[in-house]
Scaffold this motif. Structure first.
Motif, mmCIF file in Angstrom:
data_model
loop_
_atom_site.group_PDB
_atom_site.id
_atom_site.type_symbol
_atom_site.label_atom_id
_atom_site.label_comp_id
_atom_site.label_asym_id
_atom_site.label_seq_id
_atom_site.Cartn_x
_atom_site.Cartn_y
_atom_site.Cartn_z
ATOM 1 N N UNK A 88 0.807 -1.220 0.000
ATOM 2 C CA UNK A 88 0.000 0.000 0.000
ATOM 3 C C UNK A 88 0.838 1.267 0.000
ATOM 4 N N UNK A 89 2.078 1.162 0.432
ATOM 5 C CA UNK A 89 2.912 2.343 0.538
ATOM 6 C C UNK A 89 2.594 3.124 1.802
ATOM 7 N N UNK A 90 2.838 4.432 1.772
ATOM 8 C CA UNK A 90 2.583 5.270 2.944
ATOM 9 C C UNK A 90 1.091 5.533 3.101
ATOM 10 N N UNK A 91 0.596 5.365 4.314
ATOM 11 C CA UNK A 91 -0.812 5.649 4.609
ATOM 12 C C UNK A 91 -0.895 6.400 5.935
ATOM 13 N N UNK A 92 -1.924 7.187 6.071
ATOM 14 C CA UNK A 92 -2.217 7.871 7.346
ATOM 15 C C UNK A 92 -3.303 7.054 8.030
ATOM 16 N N UNK A 93 -2.920 6.273 9.017
ATOM 17 C CA UNK A 93 -3.870 5.381 9.658
ATOM 18 C C UNK A 93 -4.445 6.024 10.915
ATOM 19 N N UNK A 94 -5.689 5.649 11.231
ATOM 20 C CA UNK A 94 -6.395 6.279 12.348
ATOM 21 C C UNK A 94 -6.078 5.592 13.660
ATOM 22 N N UNK A 95 -4.796 5.484 13.949
ATOM 23 C CA UNK A 95 -4.335 4.941 15.210
ATOM 24 C C UNK A 95 -2.873 5.325 15.363
ATOM 25 N N UNK A 96 -2.429 5.393 16.597
ATOM 26 C CA UNK A 96 -1.025 5.650 16.861
ATOM 27 C C UNK A 96 -0.335 4.326 17.149
ATOM 28 N N UNK A 97 0.962 4.351 17.409
ATOM 29 C CA UNK A 97 1.700 3.125 17.664
ATOM 30 C C UNK A 97 1.099 2.383 18.844
ATOM 31 N N UNK A 98 0.913 1.072 18.665
ATOM 32 C CA UNK A 98 0.335 0.266 19.736
ATOM 33 C C UNK A 98 -1.177 0.371 19.822
ATOM 34 N N UNK A 99 -1.801 1.095 18.859
ATOM 35 C CA UNK A 99 -3.252 1.227 18.871
ATOM 36 C C UNK A 99 -3.776 2.111 19.973
ATOM 37 N N UNK A 100 -2.927 3.015 20.466
ATOM 38 C CA UNK A 100 -3.343 3.882 21.558
ATOM 39 C C UNK A 100 -4.461 4.836 21.171
#
Length: 395
Positions: free
Chosen positions: A260-272
């Motif tokens: 997918x390449x670079x994406x802006x996901x709706x979560x931070x590291x660890x799903x915080x």
């Protein structure tokens, strides 16, 4: 008169041998499966083998007993290959969604690298000694992180093997945790900056032409002001920032996903969860200036895009920082150093570990703090500490 006691689950009774033709024998016994039902098992002499006394037939029967699994318990047996289970573990992680996609990619890369070490190892052969030897080799050749990821995956698949009845216990549970050597300087991680270093850094950033050219000045200021991760800073949009209220919300991250390449996901590291952080005045000033002056392309809609306007790669930004940090007088300082710096200043100011955890997006410090202290609060005193540290005040 009491009857014959039942066999224990997983136990076989007396094996008998019967010659049915010259050199061909059949070995028989009763076996109690893990569902509690006792069944008769029998096996014949191997084809083409001379079996004078039936020992060959008995060996075939014993092999069948060793590979026995309870009916309907699944596809894992003692002869299942560990390499196949590890491949299936990655597929399961992608399907269940419990791990972040970036984390699954990381585990997949590790399994792909270490799988040849398990390619011919069966579940029944996975003894603690063998696994320890393999893990030591992985640590030696590929590092402690890949050893740790491999151990996590092995623990998961061998727990499945226990539940399927293929083995009696999980051999990974017998392995100890390797301690880091206190004399190993590499285990200390990124260094934190002192107050004087932070002040000097802010001054150096303002005067550095190369930092302006590489667009490092403003994001590094935000690093130093918040302790955010690179992936979190590069995911910020203007709607995530309230300059008048001097707060920002960290709820997204930029990651590179396989395929997918670079994406802006709706979560931070660890799903915080999203957290709202106060901004020191020096960060507010830098962001106001950027909002007024930025004129480059920005198809991604983030505050800190790449030079072409797309999402900026956290790894590429880390590489750019390594190229300039020596000229700023900070040759060993990484982006993670800024997180340690914020945590150190919070601690030095006498603020609680709970405040530090909320600021940095860490897991709870302890059950007591979780129960008796509120999470997710906007601790404005953090911004005051940072402003005070670099000599900026409202007066």
């Amino acid at each position: 008169m009491a009857g014959r006691p039942p066999l224990r689950i997983g136990q076989h009774g007396k094996i008998t041998r019967t010659e049915i033709s010259e050199g061909v024998w059949v070995a028989r016994c009763r076996y109690r499966d893990r569902d509690g039902v006792t069944r008769r098992m029998e096996r014949m002499s191997p084809d083409g083998a001379a079996d004078e006394y039936g020992r060959g037939a008995e060996n075939v029967l014993l092999d069948a007993i060793g590979a026995r699994r309870p009916p309907g318990s699944g596809s894992i047996t003692g002869t299942t290959l560990l390499g196949d289970l590890l491949t299936g573990y990655i597929a399961r992680c992608r399907d269940d969604g419990e791990l972040a996609p970036k984390s699954v990619d990381t585990y997949e890369a590790t399994i792909s690298t270490v799988k040849p070490r398990f390619v011919g190892v069966r579940v029944s052969e996975a003894t603690p000694g063998l696994l320890d030897e393999i893990l030591r080799g992985i640590r030696r050749d590929h590092g402690a992180t890949r050893e740790r990821h491999t151990k996590v995956a092995l623990n998961a698949v061998l727990t499945d093997a226990v539940l399927a009845g293929a083995i009696g216990s999980n051999p990974v549970r017998e392995l100890g945790t390797r301690r880091k050597r206190k004399t190993d300087k590499r285990t200390k991680g990124a260094p934190a900056l002192g107050v004087d270093q932070v002040r000097a850094l802010l001054t150096a950033l303002e005067g550095s032409e190369v930092c302006k050219q590489k667009d490092l000045r403003d994001p590094v200021i935000v690093f130093a002001a918040t302790g955010l991760r690179r992936s979190e800073v590069l995911a910020l949009r203007w709607e995530d920032v309230d300059l008048d209220g001097r707060v920002l919300t960290a709820a997204f991250s930029v990651v590179r996903l396989k395929g997918k390449g670079l994406v802006r996901q709706d979560r931070t590291k660890g799903g915080g969860e999203a957290r709202t952080l106060p901004l020191p005045r020096f960060a507010v000033d830098a962001l106001r200036r950027r909002k007024d002056e930025w004129s480059g392309p920005n198809t991604a809609g983030v505050i800190f895009p790449s030079s072409t306007g797309t999402l900026r790669d956290p790894d590429n930004m880390g590489k750019q920082w390594r190229e300039v940090r020596t000229s700023l007088g900070l040759p060993d300082v990484t982006s993670h150093s800024f997180r340690k710096t914020v945590a150190t200043m919070i601690d030095d100011a006498g603020l609680s570990a709970r405040i530090g955890a909320d600021q940095l997006g860490h897991a709870r410090p302890s059950m007591t703090q979780d129960v008796y202290m509120s999470r997710g609060q906007v601790h404005t005193e953090v911004a005051d500490v940072l402003d005070k540290a670099v000599g900026i005040s409202d007066e």
